[in-house]
Design an enzyme around this catalytic site. Sequence first.
Site, PDB file in Angstrom:
ATOM      1  N   ASP A  11      32.154  30.691  35.246  1.00 14.68           N
ATOM      2  CA  ASP A  11      33.322  31.566  35.386  1.00 14.68           C
ATOM      3  C   ASP A  11      32.782  32.990  35.462  1.00 14.68           C
ATOM      4  OD1 ASP A  11      35.603  33.105  35.172  1.00 14.68           O
ATOM      5  OD2 ASP A  11      36.101  32.461  33.134  1.00 14.68           O
ATOM      6  N   GLY A  13      33.475  36.521  35.850  1.00 16.16           N
ATOM      7  CA  GLY A  13      34.564  37.478  35.752  1.00 16.16           C
ATOM      8  C   GLY A  13      34.104  38.904  35.942  1.00 16.16           C
ATOM      9  N   GLY A 102      44.697  34.905  42.546  1.00 16.32           N
ATOM     10  CA  GLY A 102      43.348  34.858  41.996  1.00 16.32           C
ATOM     11  C   GLY A 102      42.932  33.442  41.633  1.00 16.32           C
ATOM     12  N   VAL A 103      41.687  33.088  41.950  1.00 19.45           N
ATOM     13  CA  VAL A 103      41.217  31.735  41.688  1.00 19.45           C
ATOM     14  C   VAL A 103      41.218  31.422  40.201  1.00 19.45           C
ATOM     15  CG1 VAL A 103      38.755  32.344  41.547  1.00 19.45           C
ATOM     16  CG2 VAL A 103      39.435  30.053  42.306  1.00 19.45           C
ATOM     17  N   ASP A 104      41.087  32.450  39.357  1.00 19.95           N
ATOM     18  CA  ASP A 104      41.134  32.217  37.913  1.00 19.95           C
ATOM     19  C   ASP A 104      42.522  31.735  37.495  1.00 19.95           C
ATOM     20  OD1 ASP A 104      42.101  34.745  38.652  1.00 19.95           O
ATOM     21  OD2 ASP A 104      41.489  35.702  36.785  1.00 19.95           O
ATOM     22  N   ARG A 105      43.566  32.330  38.051  1.00 16.84           N
ATOM     23  CA  ARG A 105      44.927  31.886  37.747  1.00 16.84           C
ATOM     24  C   ARG A 105      45.177  30.482  38.298  1.00 16.84           C
ATOM     25  NH1 ARG A 105      48.923  36.258  39.954  1.00 16.84           N
ATOM     26  NH2 ARG A 105      50.459  34.746  39.166  1.00 16.84           N
TER      27      ARG A 105
END
EC number: 2.7.1.33
Length: 246
Positions: A11, A13, A102-105
């Site tokens: 991940d 960030g 966003g790919v994180d969401r």
Amino acid sequence: MSEQTNALLLDIGNSFIKSAHVKISERVFEQPLIVTRCDDVSKLREQIQASQRVVAAVVGQGQQVKLLESLCAELQVPLTLAKTQAQAFSMRCAYRNFSTLGVDRWLAVIAGRRISHTDAYCVIDLGTANTCDVVNGHQHLGGWIAPGFSLMRDSLIKNTELVFANDDFPNDLTLGEQTVDCVNMGCVAAVNGFIYAAEQKMRERKSEYTVIITGGGQELIKKNAPKHYYFHENLVLFGLLEYLFT
């Protein structure tokens, strides 16, 4: 997949790179994720070399992506970069222009489906920005983005005369009796209000739902949290597990 024995999840960030090694098996979602942090992809050489596959989610950090691609190519380890899709892993994205989510969401929404005990759930990520994403069944319904605790506090100090604060990170909501505490607690109250508003939206659709909370700011609201709040260290890494079977 039969020749692969383990994978490295990343991940990447804006502030840190979080990583976890997992053994690839049908029970991969039951494995505990032992998460480590670093600030540069170059420090992951040994972890990459010890893996048969690397799966990564990247928010910004273009230089780190190039370095990761270079390292994986050099060490001959296959690399998969997760991307938001209109539909994947039985989940449909609410965004018409899905690539702007966003790919994180997106990964947090996908991961939430394996965690939630109800069809309806919302994912709250408390970080630099606070995000909310609401899901019903296999449909992502959309969400919100708001300033996180630190951004709110810093903006208040910068744009308001005679208002000041310290760097304390409260883990409870009380009434301040001096300006420093009033600023900190006001920002905690705003975070709580963000979650409360998300719950209101959930109640409009379903009587039973789950609230999943992740991100570094979750300590702000853990104390005395309701039983239907589920806390998770890193939903992005958990969501990346889905890619091990594609």
